[in-house]
Design an enzyme around this catalytic site. Structure first.
Site, PDB file in Angstrom:
ATOM      1  N   ALA A  52     -26.912 -17.786  -9.416  1.00  0.00           N
ATOM      2  CA  ALA A  52     -27.448 -17.405  -8.103  1.00  0.00           C
ATOM      3  C   ALA A  52     -27.297 -15.921  -7.785  1.00  0.00           C
ATOM      4  CB  ALA A  52     -26.761 -18.230  -7.011  1.00  0.00           C
ATOM      5  N   ASP A  62     -18.000 -18.475 -15.648  1.00  0.00           N
ATOM      6  CA  ASP A  62     -18.968 -18.311 -16.737  1.00  0.00           C
ATOM      7  C   ASP A  62     -19.379 -19.697 -17.213  1.00  0.00           C
ATOM      8  OD1 ASP A  62     -20.386 -17.801 -19.057  1.00  0.00           O
ATOM      9  OD2 ASP A  62     -19.037 -16.217 -19.752  1.00  0.00           O
ATOM     10  N   ASN A 101     -30.299 -23.397 -13.026  1.00  0.00           N
ATOM     11  CA  ASN A 101     -31.115 -22.191 -13.138  1.00  0.00           C
ATOM     12  C   ASN A 101     -30.558 -21.186 -14.141  1.00  0.00           C
ATOM     13  OD1 ASN A 101     -32.913 -19.861 -12.173  1.00  0.00           O
ATOM     14  ND2 ASN A 101     -30.865 -19.132 -11.636  1.00  0.00           N
ATOM     15  N   TYR A 121     -34.929 -18.571 -28.439  1.00  0.00           N
ATOM     16  CA  TYR A 121     -35.122 -18.778 -26.996  1.00  0.00           C
ATOM     17  C   TYR A 121     -36.023 -19.983 -26.758  1.00  0.00           C
ATOM     18  CZ  TYR A 121     -36.723 -18.289 -22.225  1.00  0.00           C
ATOM     19  OH  TYR A 121     -37.049 -18.557 -20.909  1.00  0.00           O
TER      20      TYR A 121
END
Length: 241
Positions: free
Chosen positions: A9, A59, A86, A152
């Site tokens: 966030a 973390d 997220n 990725y």
């Protein structure tokens, strides 16, 4: 008042989503590694929107830190209605034969293992109450691949599979699971991918209008506003460019 926990966030989609949900009926648990940014976000929400904000500074790549953070939540904050997975990143842009192992580890540990760690701690709280909604931020890279995107893309394919698997597992517990897959999006994403090279990051969006974090926050808000019997399973969003 509902409670939403948002990972990552401190910037981008996570920050925009926290601000958007604070305008509605949510108090917020915001997480990330940069405590100063979390504190700025908390202050902004409390002043502008008069909502309660709880900070968890850890973390997500460390299961030990994740467990400690969630276990530290006061009782009133344990009734989590929404988990927004997220936190995620892309690092490097190399062909597979030239890949940097440390880049691979960072992406896998954040984008896959981090999602698993936090979901493993929060989902049981939802199961206990037979209620909840998990929103996973995926990517169009989760259903297609591109040159130099190899690892990725693999992590976002994992997110796509996990979202479907979670939905099956959570269904009997009345818990919704949504995956949102953005296309080209301008946040800190490219700066991190190019390891701080702002010029390279800027060139990524040259000549086009990309998506912005606020666009995705709007979609998350829409998903969470649906009636109890409705689950939006997937949303794929791209700029018209």
């Amino acid at each position: 008042m509902r409670i939403a926990l948002i990972t990552g966030a401190t910037s981008g989609i996570g920050r925009a989503t926290a601000l958007k949900l604070a305008q509605g009926d949510f108090n917020l648990i915001v997480t990330g590694r940069r405590k100063d940014r979390l504190e700025e976000l908390k202050k902004e929400i409390e002043v502008k929107y008069k909502k309660d904000v709880h900070i968890l500074n850890f973390d997500i790549r460390s299961n030990e830190q994740v467990e400690k953070a969630i276990d530290s939540l006061p009782e009133r904050w344990r009734k989590i209605d929404v988990l927004v997975n997220n936190a995620g990143l892309a690092v490097g842009l190399n062909h597979i034969q030239d890949g940097v192992i440390d880049d691979w580890e960072r992406m896998i540990d954040t984008n896959v293992k981090g999602v698993l760690y936090i979901t493993r701690k929060v989902a049981p709280l939802m199961v206990e109450r037979e209620s909840g909604h998990i929103v996973n931020i995926g990517s169009i890279a989760g259903v297609s691949v591109y040159e130099n995107g190899n690892v990725y893309c693999a992590t976002k394919h994992a997110m796509h599979a996990l979202s479907q698997g979670m939905r099956e597992d959570m269904l009997k517990h009345n818990i919704k699971v949504t995956e949102i897959r953005p296309g080209m999006l301008e946040t800190e994403f490219s700066i991190i991918r190019f390891k701080g090279d702002a010029e390279k990051a800027k060139n990524t969006y040259k000549g086009v209008t990309p998506l912005f974090a606020e666009d995705i926050a709007e979609s998350i808000n829409f998903v969470l506003s649906q009636p109890a019997h409705v689950c939006i399973n997937d949303i794929e969003i791209t700029p018209i460019a």
